[in-house]
Design a protein around this motif. Structure first.
Motif, PDB file in Angstrom:
ATOM      1  N   LYS A 117       0.882  -1.163   0.000  1.00  0.00           N
ATOM      2  CA  LYS A 117       0.000   0.000   0.000  1.00  0.00           C
ATOM      3  C   LYS A 117       0.924   1.218   0.000  1.00  0.00           C
ATOM      4  CE  LYS A 117      -4.037   1.766   2.511  1.00  0.00           C
ATOM      5  NZ  LYS A 117      -4.878   1.926   1.321  1.00  0.00           N
ATOM      6  N   SER A 118       0.782   2.046  -1.034  1.00  0.00           N
ATOM      7  CA  SER A 118       1.812   3.062  -1.255  1.00  0.00           C
ATOM      8  C   SER A 118       1.249   4.478  -1.340  1.00  0.00           C
ATOM      9  CB  SER A 118       2.560   2.771  -2.557  1.00  0.00           C
ATOM     10  OG  SER A 118       3.085   1.471  -2.524  1.00  0.00           O
ATOM     11  N   LEU A 119       2.095   5.419  -0.899  1.00  0.00           N
ATOM     12  CA  LEU A 119       1.708   6.837  -0.915  1.00  0.00           C
ATOM     13  C   LEU A 119       2.829   7.664  -1.531  1.00  0.00           C
ATOM     14  CD1 LEU A 119      -0.116   9.249   0.170  1.00  0.00           C
ATOM     15  CD2 LEU A 119       1.369   9.236   2.176  1.00  0.00           C
ATOM     16  N   CYS A 120       2.463   8.576  -2.437  1.00  0.00           N
ATOM     17  CA  CYS A 120       3.432   9.541  -2.955  1.00  0.00           C
ATOM     18  C   CYS A 120       3.062  10.902  -2.375  1.00  0.00           C
ATOM     19  CB  CYS A 120       3.390   9.601  -4.479  1.00  0.00           C
ATOM     20  SG  CYS A 120       3.867   8.049  -5.246  1.00  0.00           S
ATOM     21  N   VAL A 121       4.029  11.515  -1.704  1.00  0.00           N
ATOM     22  CA  VAL A 121       3.760  12.744  -0.965  1.00  0.00           C
ATOM     23  C   VAL A 121       4.121  13.967  -1.801  1.00  0.00           C
ATOM     24  CG1 VAL A 121       4.385  14.032   1.110  1.00  0.00           C
ATOM     25  CG2 VAL A 121       4.183  11.569   1.203  1.00  0.00           C
ATOM     26  N   PHE A 167       0.645   2.833   5.513  1.00  0.00           N
ATOM     27  CA  PHE A 167       1.349   2.492   4.267  1.00  0.00           C
ATOM     28  C   PHE A 167       2.579   1.605   4.496  1.00  0.00           C
ATOM     29  CE2 PHE A 167      -0.807   6.537   3.531  1.00  0.00           C
ATOM     30  CZ  PHE A 167      -1.561   6.210   2.414  1.00  0.00           C
ATOM     31  N   ASP A 168       2.815   0.766   3.481  1.00  0.00           N
ATOM     32  CA  ASP A 168       4.038  -0.040   3.491  1.00  0.00           C
ATOM     33  C   ASP A 168       5.184   0.747   2.857  1.00  0.00           C
ATOM     34  OD1 ASP A 168       2.835  -2.702   4.271  1.00  0.00           O
ATOM     35  OD2 ASP A 168       1.636  -2.208   2.495  1.00  0.00           O
ATOM     36  N   ALA A 191       6.588   9.274   9.207  1.00  0.00           N
ATOM     37  CA  ALA A 191       6.813   8.208  10.194  1.00  0.00           C
ATOM     38  C   ALA A 191       5.481   7.706  10.750  1.00  0.00           C
ATOM     39  CB  ALA A 191       7.691   8.726  11.318  1.00  0.00           C
ATOM     40  N   ARG A 192       4.556   8.620  10.964  1.00  0.00           N
ATOM     41  CA  ARG A 192       3.268   8.262  11.548  1.00  0.00           C
ATOM     42  C   ARG A 192       2.447   7.369  10.615  1.00  0.00           C
ATOM     43  NH1 ARG A 192      -1.788   9.873  11.054  1.00  0.00           N
ATOM     44  NH2 ARG A 192      -1.283  11.534   9.583  1.00  0.00           N
ATOM     45  N   THR A 193       2.406   7.703   9.335  1.00  0.00           N
ATOM     46  CA  THR A 193       1.543   6.978   8.402  1.00  0.00           C
ATOM     47  C   THR A 193       2.198   5.708   7.870  1.00  0.00           C
ATOM     48  OG1 THR A 193       2.305   8.499   6.686  1.00  0.00           O
ATOM     49  CG2 THR A 193       0.164   8.947   7.665  1.00  0.00           C
ATOM     50  N   LEU A 194       3.505   5.594   8.078  1.00  0.00           N
ATOM     51  CA  LEU A 194       4.218   4.398   7.636  1.00  0.00           C
ATOM     52  C   LEU A 194       4.005   3.268   8.652  1.00  0.00           C
ATOM     53  CD1 LEU A 194       6.143   4.007   5.190  1.00  0.00           C
ATOM     54  CD2 LEU A 194       8.045   4.546   6.709  1.00  0.00           C
ATOM     55  N   LYS A 195       3.792   2.047   8.123  1.00  0.00           N
ATOM     56  CA  LYS A 195       3.682   0.903   9.030  1.00  0.00           C
ATOM     57  C   LYS A 195       5.067   0.610   9.628  1.00  0.00           C
ATOM     58  CE  LYS A 195       0.081  -1.515   6.435  1.00  0.00           C
ATOM     59  NZ  LYS A 195      -0.136  -2.598   5.450  1.00  0.00           N
ATOM     60  N   PRO A 196       5.098  -0.014  10.795  1.00  0.00           N
ATOM     61  CA  PRO A 196       6.403  -0.436  11.322  1.00  0.00           C
ATOM     62  C   PRO A 196       7.079  -1.352  10.296  1.00  0.00           C
ATOM     63  CG  PRO A 196       4.705  -0.685  12.989  1.00  0.00           C
ATOM     64  CD  PRO A 196       3.995  -0.321  11.721  1.00  0.00           C
ATOM     65  N   GLU A 197       8.363  -1.193  10.118  1.00  0.00           N
ATOM     66  CA  GLU A 197       9.147  -1.951   9.128  1.00  0.00           C
ATOM     67  C   GLU A 197       8.906  -1.477   7.691  1.00  0.00           C
ATOM     68  OE1 GLU A 197      10.967  -5.235  10.420  1.00  0.00           O
ATOM     69  OE2 GLU A 197      10.742  -3.708  11.971  1.00  0.00           O
ATOM     70  N   GLY A 198       8.065  -0.457   7.543  1.00  0.00           N
ATOM     71  CA  GLY A 198       7.815   0.075   6.209  1.00  0.00           C
ATOM     72  C   GLY A 198       8.983   0.932   5.734  1.00  0.00           C
TER      73      GLY A 198
END
Ligand SMILES: *[C@@H]1O[C@H](CO)[C@@H](O)[C@H](O)[C@H]1NC(C)=O
Ligand SMILES: *[C@@H]1O[C@H](CO)[C@@H](O)[C@H](O)[C@H]1NC(C)=O
Ligand SMILES: *[C@@H]1O[C@H](CO)[C@@H](O)[C@H](O)[C@H]1NC(C)=O
Length: 513
Positions: A117-121, A167-168, A191-198
Motif C-alpha cells: 500500500k503506497s503513498l506519494c507525498v 502504508f508499506d 513516520a506516523r503513516t508508515l507501518k512499522p518496518e515500512g
C-alpha cells in the motif's frame, strides 16, 4: 449601406455559435471524464471518448528498467490508464518512465512489493503514482495541495490525511523534503503513516555530507537510513538526485539528543570537521594593527551556509551574545550579510545593559534576554566601559566591561552596576536542539574565556554550527603606538589557542572584531 454590414455580422454570429458549441462539447467531455470515467476507465472495458487520451508507457524497455523483476511486472504494465489530455505531454511521459524505472529497482532491492500500500507525498503531477500503478503496485495514491483525480488526493506532506500505520511504502520525490517549510512535521507525518518496518524513499538534490547528516538527524526519532545512492534525474529541475531509503524502526526517545551531547560524540563528527577544513585560515601572527586586520578579515570569512545546504534543519537560530544595540550587529550585519538560504532565522539577543533594552521591544522575530551570559545563575557586577582610546566606541554608545561575580568584587567604584547572570550553556541546551541550525556571535569582553570552556564541559558546544567570536586580549592600541591595551590580560596566543581548540573539535569559528 446596411445590407452589406449585415452579411459579415451574420457570418460572425454563426462562427461564434459554432465556437461556443465546440467549447460546450469539450466541457461536457471533460466533465464526463472527471465524474464518470474517472477510475472506471482504468478497467478498460468501456471508455467513451477516451481512446485519444490513453497512453501506454513501455515501462519494461525504459532506461535501466531491464531488471530481473521486469518479467513478472510486464503483465500489469500492459493495462492502460486513462487520463486527462494534458497528461499526455512528453514531460509527463518522461517522468513516468523515470519513476517506473526507479520503482522497479526498488522492488528488486526489496524495498517495495507489488502488494504494498503506497503513498506519494507532495506530488504535483501524479507521475510517480501513475508509474507505481503501471508497474503493478495498484494500491497507490498520491497527495498534493491540489487534488488531481483520480491519482492524487488533496493533502500536504506536513499534514497527511491518512491514519497511523497505513502504508508499506511512502515516496517523496522532486526534492519535496527540501522545499517544505516544515521539515520536522513532514518527517513526523511520514513516520506516523508508515507501518512499522515500512520503507520511505526520498529524492533530494543536496549531496554535501552536512545536509546528509541533517537528514539522518531529522529521522533519528523513528527510523534508520538503510541505503543511499546517486542517480541521474530526468529533467533540468533535478539533473542529479540523491535517493535515500529510510526504514521505520519505531519511536525512540528524542532525548537521545541529550545523551548524544553527554557522550560528546558530536564534537568529533566528521562532517563538521570537513566544514572546518574548508574554512578561511586563522590569522596566526598577532596583527600590529588589529583594528584594521581583523576588520578586513571579515571579507575572507567562509560562512557555513555558503558551503553546505541547510535545508533539512528544523529551525534557524541566531544567538547574539553581547548584542548591544540592535543596529550594531543584528541589523547591520546578520540581517543584511549573513547568507541565509532564504530561511527565516529567529534571533536571540543577549544583552544585560539596560541602556539597549528599549529598542528590542519593537523588533519582530527577536527575543531579548536582558541578562549577562555567564556560567551559572548568579548576580554579577560590571563596569560601564568607555574605552578611553577609542573615540568611536564613545560615540556608538557604551559597552559593558568585564563581568565578575558579586562577591569577588574589590572596592566597587562609582561606575559599577549589578546585573543578573544566567547559565548560558544550560539555556542553550534547553532552547535549541541538534536539529536546529544555530549561528552565534559572541562579544563579551573577555568572558569568552569562561563561557567557551563551559560550553565544552556541558556538551552545549555540539549544538552550535557556527561561531563569530571576538577574542579580547591585550592588543596593540590605535591611540598609543607600542602600547598594549591594559584592559585585558589574555594574550593573542591564548586567543589563538581558543580558536584552534574550537576548530579542532569541529566547531566552525571565525575571528570577529
Ligand atoms: C497516531 O500516532 C501519533 C504519533 O505516534 C500519536 O500521537 C497518535 O495518538 C496516534 N493516533 C491514533 C489514533 O492512534
Ligand atoms: C531565494 O529566493 C529567491 C527568490 O525566490 C531565488 O531566486 C533564490 O534562488 C533563492 N535562493 C536560495 C539560496 O534558495
Ligand atoms: C537558572 O535560571 C533559569 C531561569 O530562571 C532556570 O530555568 C534554571 O533552572 C536555573 N538554573 C539553575 C542551575 O539554577
Amino acid at each position: 449601406m446596411e445590407p452589406t454590414v449585415a452579411k459579415p455580422g451574420f457570418l460572425r454570429n454563426v462562427l461564434v455559435r459554432l465556437l461556443l458549441f465546440g467549447v460546450f462539447i469539450v466541457i461536457i467531455r471533460f466533465a464526463y471524464i472527471i465524474t464518470i470515467a474517472g477510475e472506471t476507465c482504468n478497467v478498460g472495458d468501456f471508455c467513451f471518448f477516451s481512446s485519444p487520451e490513453k497512453i501506454n508507457v513501455a515501462v519494461t524497455g525504459s532506461g535501466s528498467g531491464g531488471v530481473a523483476g521486469a518479467g513478472a511486472l510486464a503483465v500489469r504494465s500492459s493495462s492502460e490508464l486513462a487520463l486527462p489530455v494534458h497528461h499526455a505531454s512528453k514531460d509527463w511521459i518522461n517522468g513516468v518512465r523515470f519513476y517506473s524505472s526507479v520503482f522497479q529497482n526498488l522492488i528488486v532491492a526489496g524495498y517495495l512489493s507489488p502488494e504494498a500500500k503506497s503513498l506519494c507525498v507532495d506530488t504535483v503531477t501524479g507521475r510517480d503514482v501513475f508509474a507505481l500503478k503501471e508497474i503493478g503496485v495498484v494500491d497507490s495514491v498520491g497527495i498534493s495541495k491540489k487534488a488531481l483525480k483520480p491519482l492524487v488526493k488533496s493533502g500536504e506532506g506536513h499534514r497527511i490525511p491518512f491514519g497511523n500505520n497505513t502504508f508499506d511504502f511512502v515516496f517523496s520525490g522532486e526534492g519535496g523534503l527540501e522545499r517544505t517549510v516544515k521539515p520536522v512535521e513532514f518527517a513526523r507525518e511520514i513516520a506516523r503513516t508508515l507501518k512499522p518496518e515500512g520503507f520511505a524513499v526520498f529524492h533530494v538534490k543536496t549531496k554535501d555530507s552536512y545536509s546528509y547528516n541533517s537528514f539522518v538527524d531529522l529521522f533519528k526519532f523513528c527510523c534508520k537510513v538503510v541505503k543511499f545512492n546517486d542517480i541521474q534525474g530526468f529533467d533540468d529541475s533535478m539533473p542529479e538526485i540523491r535517493e535515500i531509503v529510510v526504514k521505520k524502526i519505531g519511536y525512540r526517545n528524542i532525548d537521545s539528543d541529550i545523551e548524544l551531547i553527554e557522550n560528546k560524540k558530536c564534537s568529533v563528527a566528521g562532517y563538521k570537521r570537513e566544514l572546518v577544513k574548508n574554512a578561511e585560515e586563522l590569522i596566526e601572527e598577532e596583527p600590529l594593527k588589529p583594528w584594521i586586520t581583523l576588520k578586513k578579515n571579515v571579507k575572507n570569512i567562509k560562512y557555513a551556509s555558503s558551503m553546505v545546504d541547510i535545508s533539512f534543519k528544523s529551525r534557524y537560530v541566531y544567538v547574539d551574545v553581547g548584542a548591544r544595540s540592535y543596529g550594531s550587529s543584528i541589523g547591520s550585519w546578520f540581517k543584511k550579510q549573513y547568507p541565509k538560504q532564504n530561511k527565516t532565522f529567529h534571533v536571540y539577543a543577549i544583552e544585560a545593559d539596560k541602556a539597549f533594552h528599549e529598542e528590542y521591544v519593537m523588533k519582530k522575530g527577536v527575543t531579548l534576554l536582558p541578562y549577562a551570559a555567564w556560567v551559572k545563575n548568579e548576580s554579577l557586577v560590571f563596569e560601564i566601559n568607555n574605552d578611553p582610546g577609542d573615540k568611536k566606541t564613545e560615540k556608538v554608545g557604551r559597552g559593558m566591561g568585564r563581568i565578575q561575580p558579586l562577591d569577588s568584587q574589590g572596592g566597587g567604584g562609582g561606575g559599577v552596576h549589578k546585573i543578573q547572570g544566567f547559565d548560558f550553556a544550560e539555556w542553550l541546551k534547553s532552547t535549541v536542539t541538534m536539529n536546529d541550525f544555530v549561528v552565534m556571535k559572541m562579544d563579551v569582553e573577555g568572558t569568552e574565556f569562561d563561557l567557551i570552556p563551559r560550553l565544552f564541559e556541558t556538551g552545549a558546544i555540539c549544538l552550535v554550527d557556527e561561531i563569530f567570536l571576538e577574542c579580547h586580549y591585550n592588543r596593540w592600541q590605535r591611540c598609543c603606538p607600542g602600547q598594549r591595551s591594559p584592559k585585558y590580560e589574555k594574550t593573542y596566543d591564548q586567543c589563538l589557542q581558543l580558536f584552534n581548540s574550537l576548530r579542532q573539535s569541529g566547531v566552525l569559528v571565525h575571528q570577529w572584531f
